[in-house]
Design a protein around this motif. Structure first.
Motif, mmCIF file in Angstrom:
data_model
loop_
_atom_site.group_PDB
_atom_site.id
_atom_site.type_symbol
_atom_site.label_atom_id
_atom_site.label_comp_id
_atom_site.label_asym_id
_atom_site.label_seq_id
_atom_site.Cartn_x
_atom_site.Cartn_y
_atom_site.Cartn_z
ATOM 1 N N MET A 60 -24.798 -30.844 -19.967
ATOM 2 C CA MET A 60 -26.101 -30.937 -19.319
ATOM 3 C C MET A 60 -26.125 -30.357 -17.912
ATOM 4 O O MET A 60 -26.921 -30.740 -17.078
ATOM 5 N N PHE A 61 -25.230 -29.405 -17.644
ATOM 6 C CA PHE A 61 -25.391 -28.571 -16.468
ATOM 7 C C PHE A 61 -26.572 -27.633 -16.724
ATOM 8 O O PHE A 61 -26.781 -27.176 -17.852
ATOM 9 N N PRO A 62 -27.346 -27.299 -15.700
ATOM 10 C CA PRO A 62 -28.409 -26.306 -15.877
ATOM 11 C C PRO A 62 -27.834 -24.967 -16.331
ATOM 12 O O PRO A 62 -26.715 -24.598 -15.964
ATOM 13 N N ASN A 63 -28.597 -24.240 -17.114
ATOM 14 C CA ASN A 63 -28.119 -22.939 -17.595
ATOM 15 C C ASN A 63 -27.773 -21.997 -16.449
ATOM 16 O O ASN A 63 -26.832 -21.203 -16.541
ATOM 17 N N GLU A 64 -28.532 -22.061 -15.382
ATOM 18 C CA GLU A 64 -28.256 -21.204 -14.229
ATOM 19 C C GLU A 64 -26.839 -21.439 -13.715
ATOM 20 O O GLU A 64 -26.140 -20.499 -13.316
ATOM 21 N N VAL A 65 -26.419 -22.700 -13.722
ATOM 22 C CA VAL A 65 -25.067 -23.042 -13.273
ATOM 23 C C VAL A 65 -24.030 -22.572 -14.287
ATOM 24 O O VAL A 65 -22.997 -21.992 -13.942
ATOM 25 N N MET A 66 -24.319 -22.792 -15.569
ATOM 26 C CA MET A 66 -23.344 -22.487 -16.613
ATOM 27 C C MET A 66 -23.126 -20.993 -16.799
ATOM 28 O O MET A 66 -22.096 -20.577 -17.325
ATOM 29 N N LEU A 67 -24.072 -20.195 -16.371
ATOM 30 C CA LEU A 67 -23.945 -18.749 -16.543
ATOM 31 C C LEU A 67 -23.348 -18.057 -15.321
ATOM 32 O O LEU A 67 -23.288 -16.832 -15.257
ATOM 33 N N LYS A 68 -22.885 -18.838 -14.358
ATOM 34 C CA LYS A 68 -22.178 -18.294 -13.200
ATOM 35 C C LYS A 68 -20.674 -18.406 -13.442
ATOM 36 O O LYS A 68 -20.160 -19.498 -13.698
ATOM 37 N N GLN A 69 -19.971 -17.301 -13.328
ATOM 38 C CA GLN A 69 -18.526 -17.331 -13.573
ATOM 39 C C GLN A 69 -17.801 -18.231 -12.585
ATOM 40 O O GLN A 69 -16.799 -18.874 -12.924
ATOM 41 N N GLN A 70 -18.316 -18.333 -11.367
ATOM 42 C CA GLN A 70 -17.660 -19.164 -10.363
ATOM 43 C C GLN A 70 -17.605 -20.618 -10.784
ATOM 44 O O GLN A 70 -16.665 -21.345 -10.436
ATOM 45 N N THR A 71 -18.619 -21.063 -11.533
ATOM 46 C CA THR A 71 -18.618 -22.443 -12.032
ATOM 47 C C THR A 71 -17.348 -22.722 -12.825
ATOM 48 O O THR A 71 -16.684 -23.752 -12.641
ATOM 49 N N TRP A 72 -16.981 -21.803 -13.706
ATOM 50 C CA TRP A 72 -15.826 -22.005 -14.576
ATOM 51 C C TRP A 72 -14.524 -21.769 -13.838
ATOM 52 O O TRP A 72 -13.501 -22.409 -14.164
ATOM 53 N N ASN A 73 -14.538 -20.926 -12.818
ATOM 54 C CA ASN A 73 -13.348 -20.772 -11.989
ATOM 55 C C ASN A 73 -13.078 -22.054 -11.205
ATOM 56 O O ASN A 73 -11.920 -22.479 -11.069
ATOM 57 N N ASP A 74 -14.136 -22.671 -10.684
ATOM 58 C CA ASP A 74 -13.966 -23.935 -9.949
ATOM 59 C C ASP A 74 -13.450 -25.029 -10.876
ATOM 60 O O ASP A 74 -12.612 -25.860 -10.489
ATOM 61 N N ILE A 75 -13.969 -25.054 -12.099
ATOM 62 C CA ILE A 75 -13.522 -26.042 -13.082
ATOM 63 C C ILE A 75 -12.050 -25.820 -13.424
ATOM 64 O O ILE A 75 -11.251 -26.766 -13.454
ATOM 65 N N LEU A 76 -11.689 -24.569 -13.664
ATOM 66 C CA LEU A 76 -10.297 -24.256 -13.977
ATOM 67 C C LEU A 76 -9.380 -24.653 -12.828
ATOM 68 O O LEU A 76 -8.289 -25.213 -13.050
ATOM 69 N N ALA A 77 -9.801 -24.394 -11.603
ATOM 70 C CA ALA A 77 -8.985 -24.768 -10.442
ATOM 71 C C ALA A 77 -8.748 -26.272 -10.403
ATOM 72 O O ALA A 77 -7.646 -26.737 -10.065
ATOM 73 N N THR A 78 -9.778 -27.037 -10.752
ATOM 74 C CA THR A 78 -9.646 -28.501 -10.787
ATOM 75 C C THR A 78 -8.688 -28.932 -11.889
ATOM 76 O O THR A 78 -7.852 -29.830 -11.695
#
Length: 353
Positions: free
Chosen positions: A313-331
């Motif tokens: 339930m992240f907004p699509n705008e957030v989910m379609l940004k590559q940085q979102t997944w890089n931040d998640i991977l870093a965590t």
């Protein structure tokens, strides 16, 4: 010392579906979720795999073995494995009619078949099949004793079917599922099912709300009007809950929560999954993951070979940004650095229930 390479780091693909559609944002395709996962990279480290929700529009639960082979090839082409699978059991509540419960068990059977084929194809070296009660806490509360009996019976039948495929089932601890909506009720359900291939899926965002007694106030662990700056009290509460549920935990979702409930689309209100770096997040993700990944003596349990990020339930705008997944991977990397271990690549591990 070599850098930790276990547990393997996975991303969930079902956030592209959950909370989407039905007067909400449109779903994000499986291919897009897969591409975003494969493209994420932090200091040369990438995701090891994906966990899949076996429901539309991403998948047809009745897919043929040829379709399963194409799925395996598609994921493997991205240098990813497949881990845990979510069975689409919501058409047949576990505490529903005889017909409802038969549908539930049949969905588990179909999911386990897909899981077995993926294992045989070599793309799924670990993971479980996730279930829930597909029933609301409000309906459960109308007759807790009888409804719990029905859920237990359905889960037992599903476990027996799963065992035929060499699969384990993990019940998701989430406040929106009846008979699973508090940590103590969840524990009672697991104990009553009493099957060797039945376990618990802990999601850090959902289990945080267990501490607050949402939907079952009598099992609240944190005090009323809790001050989130009081880390000592939060840590004690986490220790209380994880001591009870950790022995059952066979699947784990890394996540963040801001202490509130949220829902969108057709998904009932449940734990709000926050972005990895959300300043309102109440968890110290890497530290608090240790309550699930280590026992009371601080020793690694190694109870599962992969962990997964769940960001529903992240907004699509957030989910379609590559940085979102890089931040998640870093965590996720921080969690593994703090609570992981090293194994030589290619070591033989026997997959058992």
């Amino acid at each position: 010392m070599p850098e930790n390479n276990f547990p393997k780091l996975h991303n969930a693909t079902w956030p592209g579906v959950v909370g989407k559609g039905e007067n909400a944002e449109p779903p994000i395709s499986f291919d897009t979720m897969l591409d975003m996962t494969a493209a994420a990279e932090v200091d040369g480290v990438k995701f090891d795999g994906v966990d899949l929700g076996l429901f539309e529009p991403h998948f047809d639960i009745n897919m043929s073995d040829d379709d399963i082979k194409r799925l395996a090839d598609k994921v493997a082409a991205k240098n990813l494995n497949i881990g845990s699978l979510v069975a689409p059991i919501w058409g047949g509540p576990a505490m529903g009619s005889k017909e409802d419960r038969a549908v539930f068990v049949d969905m588990v059977r179909k999911s386990c078949h897909i899981g077995q084929v993926l294992r045989d194809l070599g793309v799924r070296p670990y993971g479980i099949v996730r279930i829930d009660s597909a029933s609301s806490p409000q309906e459960w509360e109308k007759n807790p004793v009888e409804n719990s009996k029905l859920i237990v019976q359905t889960f037992q039948e599903a476990c027996d079917v799963a065992a035929d495929f060499g699969e384990r089932l993990a019940a998701e601890g989430e406040i929106c599922w009846g008979g699973m909506h508090s940590w103590r009720v969840m524990l009672q359900t697991l104990e009553a099912v009493n099957r060797p291939n039945m376990g618990f899926q802990a999601d850090m965002a959902h289990t945080l709300l267990y501490l607050m007694g949402y939907n079952h106030p009598e099992d609240r662990v944190l005090p009323e009007n809790f001050d989130w700056n009081d880390r000592a009290t939060l840590t004690d509460a986490l220790k209380t809950m994880t001591k009870a549920l950790r022995p059952w935990t066979i699947d784990f979702h890394v996540a963040q929560n801001d202490g509130t409930v949220f829902g969108s689309g057709s998904h009932d209100k449940t734990g709000r999954h926050c972005q990895a770096l959300d300043p309102n997040g109440k968890l110290d993700i890497a530290v608090d993951a240790g309550h699930w990944l280590r026992n009371e003596n601080g020793e690694l349990t190694k109870a599962f070979r992969h962990i997964c990020w769940d960001g529903c339930m992240f907004p699509n705008e957030v989910m379609l940004k590559q940085q979102t997944w890089n931040d998640i991977l870093a965590t996720m990397i921080k969690v593994r650095q703090m609570h992981g271990w090293y194994e030589p690549e290619g070591a033989v591990v026997v997959y058992t229930i």
